[in-house]
Design a protein around this motif. Structure first.
Motif, PDB file in Angstrom:
ATOM      1  N   ALA A 120       0.833  -1.207   0.000  1.00 30.54           N
ATOM      2  CA  ALA A 120       0.000   0.000   0.000  1.00 30.54           C
ATOM      3  C   ALA A 120       0.867   1.255   0.000  1.00 30.54           C
ATOM      4  N   GLN A 121       1.967   1.210   0.743  1.00 32.00           N
ATOM      5  CA  GLN A 121       2.895   2.341   0.753  1.00 32.00           C
ATOM      6  C   GLN A 121       3.598   2.503  -0.591  1.00 32.00           C
ATOM      7  N   PRO A 297       8.736   2.374   2.512  1.00 36.76           N
ATOM      8  CA  PRO A 297       7.502   1.581   2.618  1.00 36.76           C
ATOM      9  C   PRO A 297       7.550   0.531   3.717  1.00 36.76           C
ATOM     10  N   VAL A 298       8.713  -0.057   3.954  1.00 38.37           N
ATOM     11  CA  VAL A 298       8.838  -1.114   4.960  1.00 38.37           C
ATOM     12  C   VAL A 298       8.518  -0.595   6.357  1.00 38.37           C
ATOM     13  N   ARG A 439      12.024  -7.496  -2.008  1.00 38.71           N
ATOM     14  CA  ARG A 439      13.106  -6.636  -2.515  1.00 38.71           C
ATOM     15  C   ARG A 439      13.206  -5.363  -1.664  1.00 38.71           C
ATOM     16  N   LEU A 440      12.054  -4.811  -1.309  1.00 36.30           N
ATOM     17  CA  LEU A 440      12.044  -3.630  -0.451  1.00 36.30           C
ATOM     18  C   LEU A 440      12.637  -3.939   0.922  1.00 36.30           C
ATOM     19  N   VAL A 455      15.836   5.164   3.558  1.00 35.18           N
ATOM     20  CA  VAL A 455      15.117   6.041   2.634  1.00 35.18           C
ATOM     21  C   VAL A 455      14.966   5.291   1.321  1.00 35.18           C
ATOM     22  N   PHE A 456      13.753   5.300   0.775  1.00 36.94           N
ATOM     23  CA  PHE A 456      13.487   4.616  -0.492  1.00 36.94           C
ATOM     24  C   PHE A 456      13.111   5.638  -1.560  1.00 36.94           C
TER      25      PHE A 456
END
Length: 483
Positions: A120-121, A297-298, A439-440, A455-456
């Motif tokens: 969702a993120q 997102p994680v 992967r995230l 930070v993504f």
């Protein structure tokens, strides 16, 4: 009407028993193994994420809801009447052993919640008020199917802010009228329904941010009240704690179900009630997860996993111990809220029954707000027209009013069916998309090991299309000089 109700109940039982629950268990175990038991391994990070800094925009304002606000919105819908009535029903049907299976389902289900909330993120949408997203959004962007996203949005709206909201209103009215000795006057139920509807309107018409501010205040208050009440009762029956724990663990594998008389009933009841309570895999909590402003997102995936633990391992466990330490006769006990009410009043007196009624109101009302938040996100997915959103808010208020006045039997059955269908569609969607989540997770873990605050940005997932947010470090972190 009886024929319709029988069909709905039969269809719901078939859906849950033969299709949904096996899928829930298989995917929860798979996500746990594939992520290296992220829901256990990164528990300290889950707690830390609640106080994570909220990125700001160019004017220094929060980009969207904070991590804690998103947590309380999801907790508002998770922690509801099911934590009191659902646990009582699980114990009445499956015996004390059902509690152990609820715990186990929460631990494995937290991995499912991690996957859906991280997705969702990843695929969240930015609008004028902040971020929004959920299953409809990641189905369209991750699987490339707009029509399936619309189907998911419609099912969620019908199931959560309509059917389940009606049940919450009914429960509030029933609890208040049931507190009158000799029966409540006829005007009480309409008056209660009207008050709840007006309160809902006052919050809902203020938009998503007002809902978040209210849940931020109400959820911790109701949790502390209920946990405090439960701890007092457990302490007063401290000598029963050991035997209760023993009964829970032994009955979990002995098959001594109260109603079903078989191990399958114990497991089925515990797993189903656990999922109903913590909503892991339902596709509801991701709507709250997507609304948070965060740098990876994680982070929000971990926060929402913590929400599963909070709901089941804390709140549901308190209900289980309130009931079991008072040693009820499960053969004759009335399932649902009545079991908890009798245990509370029997231990502390009638005043505690009044306090429990207040807690039930807070639980049900906060659930109404949380579900309405989800509904707004999905209405805005279907159409951006402001008039439709205002019409939706008006319908929700009407549903709350009607819910306090009608029988909930058929509505409850329909809610079970719609929630089951929503969960099935959501699980089938997140299964293939979960590869992006892993992967995230590796990207997040690599930065943690390097001593960085993760930070993504979307260029970290080459080959993954239709990611709208996450443009660069400066926009993600809200800090000048980044990127």
């Amino acid at each position: 009407m009886n024929a319709l109700e029988e069909w709905v109940v039969s269809t719901t039982d078939t859906l849950w028993t033969w299709l949904l629950l096996p899928l829930v268990v298989v995917l929860a175990v798979y996500f746990t193994i594939r992520s290296g038991a992220v829901q256990i391994r990164l528990l300290p990070r889950m707690v830390k994420g609640l106080t994570d800094r909220t990125p700001t925009d160019a004017e220094g304002r929060p980009q969207s809801l904070s991590a804690f606000q998103a947590f309380t919105v999801s907790a508002a819908s998770r922690v509801g009447i099911g934590n009191i009535a659902g646990v009582g029903t699980a114990i009445a049907v499956g015996g004390p052993g059902a509690v152990a299976w609820m715990w186990l389902m929460a631990i494995f289900g937290a991995a499912t919640s991690f996957v859906e909330s991280t997705l969702a993120q990843l695929y969240k949408h930015r609008d004028a008020e902040g971020f929004r997203g959920g299953p409809a959004y990641y189905v369209q962007r991750g699987l490339g199917s707009r029509w399936l996203g619309v189907v998911l949005a419609v099912v969620l709206i019908l199931a959560a802010p309509f059917a389940v909201t009606m049940l919450q209103s009914f429960t509030i009215a029933e609890t208040v009228t049931g507190s009158f000795d000799g029966g409540a006057p006829g005007w009480v139920a309409p008056a209660v329904a009207t008050i709840v509807a007006l309160l809902t309107a006052a919050v809902t018409f203020g938009g998503a941010h007002r809902i978040a501010r209210v849940t931020e205040a109400v959820v911790p208050a109701m949790a502390l009240l209920y946990l405090g009440l439960g701890i007092i009762i457990v302490v007063l029956h401290a000598e029963a704690i050991g035997p209760v724990l023993q009964a829970i663990l032994e009955d979990a594998v002995s098959g001594e179900a109260v109603a079903g008389g078989a191990l399958g009933t114990v497991i089925l009841t515990g797993v189903q009630r656990g999922m109903f309570s913590n909503e892991a895999g339902f596709g509801t909590a991701p709507n709250a997860a997507a609304s948070a402003a965060t740098t990876h997102p994680v982070k929000q995936g971990l926060v929402q996993s913590l929400g599963v633990y909070f709901d089941t391992l804390f709140v549901c466990s308190i209900t289980a111990f309130i009931i079991l330490v008072t040693r009820p006769d499960l053969e004759t006990a009335e399932p649902g809220v009545a079991m908890t009410h009798d245990a509370v009043v029997g231990s502390l007196g009638t005043w505690a029954g009044v306090l429990l009624s207040v807690i039930v109101f807070l639980l049900a009302f906060s659930t109404i707000l949380g579900l309405n938040f989800y509904g707004e996100s999905n209405i805005e997915y279907i159409t951006e027209r402001r008039s439709v959103l205002l019409a939706y808010r008006s319908v929700v208020v009407a549903v709350v009013l009607v819910g306090g006045l009608v029988s909930a039997t058929l509505v409850w059955s329909l809610a079970d069916l719609l929630l089951g269908l929503l969960a099935l569609l959501n699980l089938l969607a997140i299964a293939p998309l979960s590869r992006h989540v892993f992967r995230l997770l590796r990207h997040y873990s690599d930065q943690v090991r390097a001593g960085r605050d993760p930070v993504f940005t979307r260029d970290a997932l080459p080959g993954v299309a239709r990611i709208e947010a996450w443009e660069d470090e400066r926009s993600v972190t809200g800090l000048p000089g980044e990127g």
